[in-house]
Design a protein around this motif. Structure first.
Motif, PDB file in Angstrom:
ATOM      1  N   THR A 162      32.307  61.140  55.005  1.00  0.00           N
ATOM      2  CA  THR A 162      33.676  61.449  55.394  1.00  0.00           C
ATOM      3  C   THR A 162      34.223  62.482  54.407  1.00  0.00           C
ATOM      4  O   THR A 162      34.159  62.267  53.198  1.00  0.00           O
ATOM      5  CB  THR A 162      34.566  60.198  55.368  1.00  0.00           C
ATOM      6  OG1 THR A 162      34.067  59.249  56.315  1.00  0.00           O
ATOM      7  CG2 THR A 162      36.011  60.549  55.735  1.00  0.00           C
ATOM      8  N   ARG A 211      32.226  63.058  59.278  1.00  0.00           N
ATOM      9  CA  ARG A 211      33.533  62.766  59.849  1.00  0.00           C
ATOM     10  C   ARG A 211      34.563  63.506  59.012  1.00  0.00           C
ATOM     11  O   ARG A 211      34.495  63.472  57.777  1.00  0.00           O
ATOM     12  CB  ARG A 211      33.812  61.265  59.862  1.00  0.00           C
ATOM     13  CG  ARG A 211      32.882  60.485  60.771  1.00  0.00           C
ATOM     14  CD  ARG A 211      33.347  59.038  60.908  1.00  0.00           C
ATOM     15  NE  ARG A 211      34.691  58.965  61.473  1.00  0.00           N
ATOM     16  CZ  ARG A 211      34.965  59.063  62.774  1.00  0.00           C
ATOM     17  NH1 ARG A 211      33.978  59.233  63.644  1.00  0.00           N
ATOM     18  NH2 ARG A 211      36.199  58.984  63.211  1.00  0.00           N
ATOM     19  N   LEU A 234      38.592  64.507  58.050  1.00  0.00           N
ATOM     20  CA  LEU A 234      40.040  64.357  58.093  1.00  0.00           C
ATOM     21  C   LEU A 234      40.620  65.734  57.807  1.00  0.00           C
ATOM     22  O   LEU A 234      40.560  66.225  56.679  1.00  0.00           O
ATOM     23  CB  LEU A 234      40.522  63.342  57.055  1.00  0.00           C
ATOM     24  CG  LEU A 234      42.045  63.179  56.933  1.00  0.00           C
ATOM     25  CD1 LEU A 234      42.641  62.692  58.253  1.00  0.00           C
ATOM     26  CD2 LEU A 234      42.396  62.214  55.813  1.00  0.00           C
ATOM     27  N   ASN A 278      40.249  68.885  69.327  1.00  0.00           N
ATOM     28  CA  ASN A 278      39.856  67.661  70.029  1.00  0.00           C
ATOM     29  C   ASN A 278      38.401  67.266  69.800  1.00  0.00           C
ATOM     30  O   ASN A 278      37.798  66.573  70.628  1.00  0.00           O
ATOM     31  CB  ASN A 278      40.115  67.799  71.540  1.00  0.00           C
ATOM     32  CG  ASN A 278      41.584  68.016  71.858  1.00  0.00           C
ATOM     33  OD1 ASN A 278      42.458  67.458  71.200  1.00  0.00           O
ATOM     34  ND2 ASN A 278      41.861  68.841  72.862  1.00  0.00           N
ATOM     35  N   GLU A 296      39.545  64.160  62.792  1.00  0.00           N
ATOM     36  CA  GLU A 296      40.884  63.598  62.920  1.00  0.00           C
ATOM     37  C   GLU A 296      41.868  64.592  62.321  1.00  0.00           C
ATOM     38  O   GLU A 296      41.826  64.868  61.119  1.00  0.00           O
ATOM     39  CB  GLU A 296      41.000  62.255  62.190  1.00  0.00           C
ATOM     40  CG  GLU A 296      42.407  61.660  62.278  1.00  0.00           C
ATOM     41  CD  GLU A 296      42.567  60.370  61.495  1.00  0.00           C
ATOM     42  OE1 GLU A 296      43.709  59.900  61.351  1.00  0.00           O
ATOM     43  OE2 GLU A 296      41.539  59.855  60.997  1.00  0.00           O
ATOM     44  N   HIS A 297      42.724  65.153  63.161  1.00  0.00           N
ATOM     45  CA  HIS A 297      43.685  66.161  62.707  1.00  0.00           C
ATOM     46  C   HIS A 297      44.989  65.487  62.316  1.00  0.00           C
ATOM     47  O   HIS A 297      45.656  64.862  63.145  1.00  0.00           O
ATOM     48  CB  HIS A 297      43.941  67.189  63.820  1.00  0.00           C
ATOM     49  CG  HIS A 297      44.892  68.272  63.415  1.00  0.00           C
ATOM     50  ND1 HIS A 297      45.617  69.004  64.326  1.00  0.00           N
ATOM     51  CD2 HIS A 297      45.241  68.754  62.191  1.00  0.00           C
ATOM     52  CE1 HIS A 297      46.362  69.885  63.685  1.00  0.00           C
ATOM     53  NE2 HIS A 297      46.160  69.743  62.396  1.00  0.00           N
ATOM     54  N   ARG A 298      45.347  65.611  61.051  1.00  0.00           N
ATOM     55  CA  ARG A 298      46.607  65.069  60.545  1.00  0.00           C
ATOM     56  C   ARG A 298      47.571  66.228  60.378  1.00  0.00           C
ATOM     57  O   ARG A 298      47.379  67.094  59.523  1.00  0.00           O
ATOM     58  CB  ARG A 298      46.361  64.373  59.212  1.00  0.00           C
ATOM     59  CG  ARG A 298      47.547  63.633  58.682  1.00  0.00           C
ATOM     60  CD  ARG A 298      47.775  62.342  59.392  1.00  0.00           C
ATOM     61  NE  ARG A 298      46.594  61.492  59.322  1.00  0.00           N
ATOM     62  CZ  ARG A 298      46.502  60.302  59.872  1.00  0.00           C
ATOM     63  NH1 ARG A 298      47.518  59.836  60.554  1.00  0.00           N
ATOM     64  NH2 ARG A 298      45.398  59.587  59.777  1.00  0.00           N
ATOM     65  N   THR A 308      49.967  55.107  62.154  1.00  0.00           N
ATOM     66  CA  THR A 308      48.677  55.650  61.744  1.00  0.00           C
ATOM     67  C   THR A 308      48.010  54.706  60.740  1.00  0.00           C
ATOM     68  O   THR A 308      48.623  53.772  60.215  1.00  0.00           O
ATOM     69  CB  THR A 308      48.839  57.031  61.095  1.00  0.00           C
ATOM     70  OG1 THR A 308      49.658  56.887  59.916  1.00  0.00           O
ATOM     71  CG2 THR A 308      49.518  58.009  62.059  1.00  0.00           C
ATOM     72  N   THR A 309      46.735  54.980  60.454  1.00  0.00           N
ATOM     73  CA  THR A 309      45.997  54.172  59.485  1.00  0.00           C
ATOM     74  C   THR A 309      46.674  54.208  58.123  1.00  0.00           C
ATOM     75  O   THR A 309      46.811  53.170  57.454  1.00  0.00           O
ATOM     76  CB  THR A 309      44.552  54.691  59.365  1.00  0.00           C
ATOM     77  OG1 THR A 309      43.921  54.601  60.653  1.00  0.00           O
ATOM     78  CG2 THR A 309      43.758  53.863  58.362  1.00  0.00           C
TER      79      THR A 309
END
Length: 248
Positions: A10, A31, A33, A46, A51-53, A66-67
């Protein structure tokens, strides 16, 4: 520090837009972020591994649901305050510079000019680029005018417009000189090159402008650079600095 992301890792891409590095990492099985207020484009848009923050890369609020938000409410994550964020930013700069990675942009570092992202530099230097892909934005010089293009957001609409017209644009807009200068300021001030004063004439900014002279006296603008360039202290408050100059 000189190696590619590995499958299953990640990784965090600070200042991710438009997403070139995030997409490259995701293709390698990592993965990602991706943190940036700007939109992701192309393959990064997409992507299931990304994962787009949509937040500031160096000091962001946690969106409800959110997480991160749940972790804060559980007490398992304590967000840093502004001073801690500034300290972390400075530690990042010092650590990377000590390893030979110069900060050529507020959140991008490289070993020498040859390894800088040519893709991203196109945006930061205000050069022309084609927005290819659903939802993509482009900036092109058409008939001598700086023009913003917007592609259809839905893939089906995008492909239909390609078939019908050869272009996927839904709209295009000729930017005013002020808009062009504002975009140059917003993107170019992030870099160690700065922005040529000639590109900012529509905003009335020159090396002798009262606001520029004031910010130089505050240690936020480099007095020796031939361009409008933020100092290290200026980069710590870059959003505020950019707004101050845009409204001068």
């Amino acid at each position: 520090f000189g190696r590619e992301p590995a499958p299953g890792e990640t990784v965090c891409d600070l200042g991710a837009a438009p997403g070139g590095w995030s997409y490259s990492a995701a293709k390698r099985g990592a993965r990602v972020l991706a943190i940036d207020n700007g939109p992701l484009k192309g393959g990064a848009l997409n992507h299931p591994q990304i994962e787009h923050r949509t937040d500031d890369a160096f000091h962001f609020n946690f969106e409800a649901g959110t997480t991160f938000d749940r972790a804060v409410r559980r007490g398992t994550l304590v967000p840093p305050d502004e001073d801690q964020c500034a300290d972390l930013f400075e530690i990042t700069q010092e650590t990377l510079e000590a390893a030979g990675f110069g900060a050529y942009e507020v959140s991008n570092h490289a070993k020498g000019t040859a390894t800088r992202s040519r893709h991203n530099l196109v945006y930061w230097r205000g050069q022309d680029y084609v927005g290819a892909g659903p939802g993509a934005h482009g900036r092109l010089t058409l008939d001598g005018a700086r023009t913003a293009t917007f592609a259809a957001s839905r893939p089906a609409d995008y492909m239909a417009r390609i078939s019908e017209t050869g272009l996927a644009w839904t709209t295009r807009e000729i930017l005013t000189p002020v808009q062009v200068a504002q975009e140059r300021l917003l993107a170019g001030l992030r870099t160690d090159e700065g922005v040529a004063y000639g590109d900012l004439s529509a905003l009335g900014l020159t090396s002798d402008s009262p606001e520029v002279r004031h910010l130089i006296s505050e240690g936020l603008i480099d007095p020796d650079a031939p361009t409008l360039k933020a100092t290290k202290a200026g980069r710590l408050v870059l959003n505020w600095l950019t707004s101050r100059l845009a409204l001068a």
